[in-house]
Design a protein around this motif. Sequence first.
Motif, short mmCIF file in Angstrom:
data_model
loop_
_atom_site.label_atom_id
_atom_site.label_comp_id
_atom_site.label_asym_id
_atom_site.label_seq_id
_atom_site.Cartn_x
_atom_site.Cartn_y
_atom_site.Cartn_z
N SER A 1 2.30 -8.21 4.09
CA SER A 1 3.55 -8.13 3.43
C SER A 1 3.49 -8.96 2.09
N ALA A 2 3.07 -10.58 2.38
CA ALA A 2 3.07 -11.49 1.42
C ALA A 2 2.01 -10.99 0.55
N LEU A 3 0.91 -10.58 0.92
CA LEU A 3 -0.30 -9.99 0.15
C LEU A 3 0.23 -8.92 -0.77
N LEU A 4 1.04 -8.06 -0.40
CA LEU A 4 1.44 -6.89 -1.28
C LEU A 4 2.52 -7.67 -2.41
N ALA A 5 3.38 -8.44 -1.78
CA ALA A 5 4.18 -9.07 -2.77
C ALA A 5 3.47 -9.63 -4.07
N VAL A 6 2.46 -10.47 -3.59
CA VAL A 6 1.57 -11.03 -4.79
C VAL A 6 0.74 -10.06 -5.52
N THR A 7 0.47 -8.73 -4.94
CA THR A 7 -0.43 -7.65 -5.69
C THR A 7 0.78 -7.27 -6.48
N ASP A 8 1.94 -7.05 -6.14
CA ASP A 8 2.84 -6.47 -6.99
C ASP A 8 3.13 -7.38 -8.09
N GLU A 9 3.32 -8.64 -8.03
CA GLU A 9 3.25 -9.90 -8.97
C GLU A 9 2.06 -9.56 -10.01
N LEU A 10 1.05 -9.39 -9.55
CA LEU A 10 -0.13 -9.21 -10.50
C LEU A 10 -0.11 -7.95 -11.11
N ARG A 11 0.43 -6.79 -10.55
CA ARG A 11 0.47 -5.55 -11.27
C ARG A 11 1.54 -5.75 -12.30
N ALA A 12 2.46 -6.63 -12.20
CA ALA A 12 3.51 -6.83 -13.17
C ALA A 12 2.90 -7.46 -14.54
N CYS A 13 2.02 -8.40 -14.28
CA CYS A 13 1.14 -9.17 -15.22
C CYS A 13 0.27 -8.00 -16.03
N GLY A 14 -0.32 -7.09 -15.39
CA GLY A 14 -1.12 -6.15 -15.97
C GLY A 14 -1.82 -4.85 -15.10
N THR B 1 3.80 -0.62 6.75
CA THR B 1 4.70 0.40 7.34
C THR B 1 4.05 0.85 8.85
N ARG B 2 2.81 0.87 9.01
CA ARG B 2 2.23 1.35 10.32
C ARG B 2 2.48 0.21 11.34
N LEU B 3 2.31 -1.01 11.14
CA LEU B 3 2.38 -2.25 11.85
C LEU B 3 3.83 -2.48 12.27
N ARG B 4 4.69 -2.06 11.48
CA ARG B 4 6.24 -2.10 11.57
C ARG B 4 6.81 -0.93 12.23
N ALA B 5 5.91 -0.10 12.72
CA ALA B 5 6.60 0.96 13.47
C ALA B 5 7.35 2.02 12.53
N GLY B 6 6.94 2.02 11.31
CA GLY B 6 7.40 3.11 10.38
C GLY B 6 8.47 2.41 9.62
N ARG B 7 8.75 1.14 9.61
CA ARG B 7 9.76 0.45 8.62
C ARG B 7 8.93 0.17 7.39
N ALA B 8 9.12 0.54 6.31
CA ALA B 8 8.39 0.25 5.22
C ALA B 8 8.92 -0.83 4.62
N PRO B 9 7.83 -1.62 3.97
CA PRO B 9 8.12 -3.08 3.30
C PRO B 9 9.49 -2.99 2.25
N MET B 10 9.86 -4.11 2.13
CA MET B 10 10.86 -4.27 0.85
C MET B 10 10.00 -4.76 -0.15
N ARG B 11 10.13 -4.01 -1.14
CA ARG B 11 9.49 -4.20 -2.50
C ARG B 11 10.32 -4.52 -3.73
N VAL B 12 9.91 -5.70 -4.34
CA VAL B 12 10.66 -6.22 -5.39
C VAL B 12 9.77 -5.95 -6.60
N HIS B 13 10.02 -5.46 -7.78
CA HIS B 13 9.15 -4.97 -8.62
C HIS B 13 9.67 -6.02 -10.04
N ALA B 14 8.71 -6.94 -10.10
CA ALA B 14 9.15 -8.08 -11.05
C ALA B 14 8.47 -7.68 -12.52
N ASP B 15 9.21 -8.38 -13.43
CA ASP B 15 8.91 -8.05 -14.81
C ASP B 15 7.86 -9.27 -15.26
#
Length: 134
Positions: free
Chosen positions: A38-51, A68-82
């Motif tokens: 989840s933390a890696l996903l958050a940083v990946t989303d930050e990188l996606r915001a950069c380009g 989602t698989r590891l959390r038994a179907g609960r999707a991670p919360m994602r914040v899309h940064a600018d």
Amino acid sequence: MYEPIRTKSVHSTPVRASDVPHRTREEELDIQLAGHLSALLAVTDELRACGSSADLDSAADKLARQVTRLRAGRAPMRVHADGTGHSPTSLHRRAHALAGRALLVAASRADTASAILAAQRMDAHTAALSGAAH
């Protein structure tokens, strides 16, 4: 001078095994792995915001599916940064470290899919860091 203690000490009260919540080692490792991914996903989303790139978009989707698989179907919360103001180099360093932690836990858990994904992300961030150094 001092008021006497009127309640029993928690240290003298016997604790029953049913009073303490227990998780298996596998459950604990799944929780840790989901946290690192989840933390890696958050940083990946930050990188996606950069380009954004196709690689980062694909990685974000794969990471979200694993969490989602590891959390038994609960999707991670994602914040899309600018754009966070962090440099892409520092984000790649952070992502590389998080992918390394995820790889360690995935290997310990024998979760092949997560281990392969974490190793791929480490390689991608290493390549991005070596490309930024030139």
